[in-house]
Design a protein around this motif. Structure first.
Motif, PDB file in Angstrom:
ATOM      1  N   SER A  10       1.130  -0.917   0.036  1.00 30.65           N
ATOM      2  CA  SER A  10       0.333   0.687   0.021  1.00 30.65           C
ATOM      3  C   SER A  10       1.115   0.996  -0.368  1.00 30.65           C
ATOM      4  O   SER A  10       2.062   1.780   0.983  1.00 30.65           O
ATOM      5  N   SER A  11       0.958   2.453  -0.619  1.00 31.77           N
ATOM      6  CA  SER A  11       1.328   2.946  -1.032  1.00 31.77           C
ATOM      7  C   SER A  11       0.457   4.614  -0.500  1.00 31.77           C
ATOM      8  O   SER A  11       1.030   5.595   0.321  1.00 31.77           O
ATOM      9  N   TYR A  12      -0.717   4.484   0.545  1.00 33.50           N
ATOM     10  CA  TYR A  12      -1.273   5.664   0.910  1.00 33.50           C
ATOM     11  C   TYR A  12      -2.291   5.341   1.699  1.00 33.50           C
ATOM     12  O   TYR A  12      -3.342   5.765   2.029  1.00 33.50           O
ATOM     13  N   GLY A  13      -2.174   3.874   2.070  1.00 30.64           N
ATOM     14  CA  GLY A  13      -3.227   3.194   3.007  1.00 30.64           C
ATOM     15  C   GLY A  13      -4.569   2.662   3.115  1.00 30.64           C
ATOM     16  O   GLY A  13      -5.047   2.043   4.331  1.00 30.64           O
ATOM     17  N   HIS A  14      -4.798   2.738   1.769  1.00 33.77           N
ATOM     18  CA  HIS A  14      -6.155   2.576   1.845  1.00 33.77           C
ATOM     19  C   HIS A  14      -6.274   0.563   1.884  1.00 33.77           C
ATOM     20  O   HIS A  14      -7.283  -0.377   2.630  1.00 33.77           O
ATOM     21  N   ILE A  15      -5.472   0.244   1.137  1.00 33.97           N
ATOM     22  CA  ILE A  15      -4.937  -1.514   1.130  1.00 33.97           C
ATOM     23  C   ILE A  15      -4.840  -1.441   2.443  1.00 33.97           C
ATOM     24  O   ILE A  15      -4.862  -2.951   2.886  1.00 33.97           O
ATOM     25  N   THR A  78      -3.862  -0.840  -7.325  1.00 38.83           N
ATOM     26  CA  THR A  78      -3.822  -1.150  -9.049  1.00 38.83           C
ATOM     27  C   THR A  78      -3.002   0.542 -10.201  1.00 38.83           C
ATOM     28  O   THR A  78      -2.888   1.417  -9.326  1.00 38.83           O
ATOM     29  N   TYR A  80      -2.322   1.020 -13.457  1.00 45.27           N
ATOM     30  CA  TYR A  80      -1.782   0.378 -15.091  1.00 45.27           C
ATOM     31  C   TYR A  80      -3.017  -0.478 -15.373  1.00 45.27           C
ATOM     32  O   TYR A  80      -2.186  -1.545 -16.121  1.00 45.27           O
ATOM     33  N   SER A 113      -7.819  -1.917  -4.838  1.00 50.61           N
ATOM     34  CA  SER A 113      -8.061  -0.353  -4.891  1.00 50.61           C
ATOM     35  C   SER A 113      -7.714   0.325  -6.694  1.00 50.61           C
ATOM     36  O   SER A 113      -6.844  -0.239  -6.877  1.00 50.61           O
ATOM     37  N   ALA A 115      -8.050   4.524  -7.547  1.00 48.43           N
ATOM     38  CA  ALA A 115      -8.398   5.346  -8.224  1.00 48.43           C
ATOM     39  C   ALA A 115      -9.549   5.587  -8.508  1.00 48.43           C
ATOM     40  O   ALA A 115     -10.732   6.334  -7.577  1.00 48.43           O
ATOM     41  N   ALA A 116     -10.512   5.250  -9.918  1.00 49.02           N
ATOM     42  CA  ALA A 116     -11.950   5.782 -10.327  1.00 49.02           C
ATOM     43  C   ALA A 116     -12.043   4.471 -10.309  1.00 49.02           C
ATOM     44  O   ALA A 116     -11.479   3.235 -10.148  1.00 49.02           O
ATOM     45  N   GLY A 119     -11.900   2.455 -13.693  1.00 51.86           N
ATOM     46  CA  GLY A 119      -9.830   1.954 -13.596  1.00 51.86           C
ATOM     47  C   GLY A 119      -8.981   0.515 -13.526  1.00 51.86           C
ATOM     48  O   GLY A 119      -7.928   1.034 -13.319  1.00 51.86           O
TER      49      GLY A 119
HETATM   50  C1  LIG Z   1       2.306   5.252 -10.771  1.00 45.19           C
HETATM   51  C2  LIG Z   1       0.739   4.810 -10.514  1.00 45.19           C
HETATM   52  C3  LIG Z   1      -0.004   4.596 -11.532  1.00 45.19           C
HETATM   53  C4  LIG Z   1      -1.611   3.830 -11.104  1.00 45.19           C
HETATM   54  N1  LIG Z   1      -3.058   3.193 -12.063  1.00 45.19           N
HETATM   55  C5  LIG Z   1      -4.304   2.777 -12.250  1.00 45.19           C
HETATM   56  C6  LIG Z   1      -4.886   2.907 -12.344  1.00 45.19           C
HETATM   57  O1  LIG Z   1      -4.486   2.414 -13.632  1.00 45.19           O
HETATM   58  N2  LIG Z   1      -6.388   2.740 -12.700  1.00 45.19           N
HETATM   59  C7  LIG Z   1      -6.908   3.565 -11.286  1.00 45.19           C
HETATM   60  O2  LIG Z   1      -7.714   3.889 -10.964  1.00 45.19           O
HETATM   61  N3  LIG Z   1      -5.924   4.616 -10.409  1.00 45.19           N
HETATM   62  C8  LIG Z   1      -4.287   3.871 -10.834  1.00 45.19           C
HETATM   63  N4  LIG Z   1      -3.546   4.415  -9.781  1.00 45.19           N
HETATM   64  C9  LIG Z   1      -4.212   5.112  -8.582  1.00 45.19           C
HETATM   65  C10 LIG Z   1      -3.893   4.186  -7.542  1.00 45.19           C
HETATM   66  O3  LIG Z   1      -4.238   2.355  -8.024  1.00 45.19           O
HETATM   67  C11 LIG Z   1      -4.647   4.602  -5.678  1.00 45.19           C
HETATM   68  O4  LIG Z   1      -3.701   5.572  -5.634  1.00 45.19           O
HETATM   69  C12 LIG Z   1      -4.154   3.299  -4.905  1.00 45.19           C
HETATM   70  O5  LIG Z   1      -5.387   2.917  -5.237  1.00 45.19           O
HETATM   71  C13 LIG Z   1      -4.550   3.415  -3.503  1.00 45.19           C
HETATM   72  O6  LIG Z   1      -4.784   2.097  -2.743  1.00 45.19           O
HETATM   73  P1  LIG Z   1      -2.980   2.044  -1.570  1.00 45.19           P
HETATM   74  O7  LIG Z   1      -3.819   3.749  -0.633  1.00 45.19           O
HETATM   75  O8  LIG Z   1      -3.661   1.342  -0.894  1.00 45.19           O
HETATM   76  O9  LIG Z   1      -1.462   2.888  -1.966  1.00 45.19           O
HETATM   77  C14 LIG Z   1      -2.506   4.752 -10.252  1.00 45.19           C
HETATM   78  C15 LIG Z   1      -1.217   5.035  -8.893  1.00 45.19           C
HETATM   79  C16 LIG Z   1       0.161   5.182  -9.793  1.00 45.19           C
HETATM   80  C17 LIG Z   1       1.032   5.614  -8.546  1.00 45.19           C
END
Ligand SMILES: Cc1cc2nc3c(=O)[nH]c(=O)nc-3n(C[C@H](O)[C@H](O)[C@H](O)COP(=O)(O)O)c2cc1C
Length: 199
Positions: A10-15, A78, A80, A113, A115-116, A119
């Motif tokens: 997890s980069s930002y805590g959601h997972i 996720t 890409y 998880s 963003a979209a 996504g």
């Molecule tokens: C390099 C990169 C690629 C990403 N690709 C996608 C994507 O393909 N689709 C999407 O909806 N979000 C994408 N995101 C957003 C991440 O999925 C989102 O920040 C993550 O689900 C948050 O989870 P976390 O808080 O556990 O890190 C991407 C983020 C980064 C940094």
């Protein structure tokens, strides 16, 4: 009693929040659960520039630790439309386990998880499930016994292939109670299935 590992990045805590919820489901069903994250592999300057947060659980000791569990639930954001390179790098180091067939017959499951809303959740779940199938795991999804995945009244995580949440482009959306319930449900189903198979 089954022994379950929740393995995540997890980069930002959601997972990380979803990992806690999966563990709640496992423990609530009367089974054992450890939560571990895979190592960060991004360069320190990238971690700082992107504002990655430290992961709050312990790091997994190495791939061989996977053999100690009856079930493995893998969570990754996720990237890409597929799993993160951090998670892929970890699985790319499991060749020895594959050679020994050490994970054959264990239960596997996935959560993610994005963003979209559209996504790439399902493709990411399948990127994880592909690895787990190659290792010989029996896959448990988020079956429709978890009825909260149905409906379009609010933004809802959850897919038949695994538990999910939606973070929004700026990460502002936190996992909802529906999303967390999906993770709990998945944890319970993995533990119950692993107990039956290992028993
Ligand atoms: C390099 C990169 C690629 C990403 N690709 C996608 C994507 O393909 N689709 C999407 O909806 N979000 C994408 N995101 C957003 C991440 O999925 C989102 O920040 C993550 O689900 C948050 O989870 P976390 O808080 O556990 O890190 C991407 C983020 C980064 C940094």
């Amino acid at each position: 009693m089954a022994r379950i590992l929740v393995l995540y990045y997890s980069s930002y805590g959601h997972i990380a929040q979803m990992a806690d919820a999966v563990a709640e489901g496992v423990i609530g069903a009367g089974h054992e659960c450890d939560i571990r994250h895979v190592p960060e592999t991004a360069p320190a300057e990238v971690v700082a520039a992107a504002g990655f947060q430290p992961m709050k659980h312990d790091c997994i000791e190495g791939p061989d630790a996977l053999a100690d569990y009856d079930g493995i639930v893998v969570g990754t954001p996720t990237r890409y439309g597929r799993m993160t390179s951090q998670m892929a790098s970890f699985w790319d180091q499991t060749g020895g386990l594959w050679m020994r067939g050490a994970l054959i017959g264990k239960v596997g499951a996935a959560f993610t998880s994005t963003a979209a809303q559209h996504g790439g959740q399902e493709t990411t779940l399948f990127s994880v499930i592909t690895n787990l199938l190659h290792m010989g795991c029996t896959i448990v999804g988020l079956d429709y016994g978890f009825t909260e995945q149905n409906g379009v009244d609010v933004v809802r995580g959850g897919a038949p292939y695994g538990a999910t949440t939606i973070a929004n482009n700026d990460g502002s959306r936190q996992p909802s109670e529906v999303d967390l319930n999906g993770a709990r449900y998945l944890g319970r189903r993995v533990a119950e299935t692993a107990a039956k198979l290992s028993g």
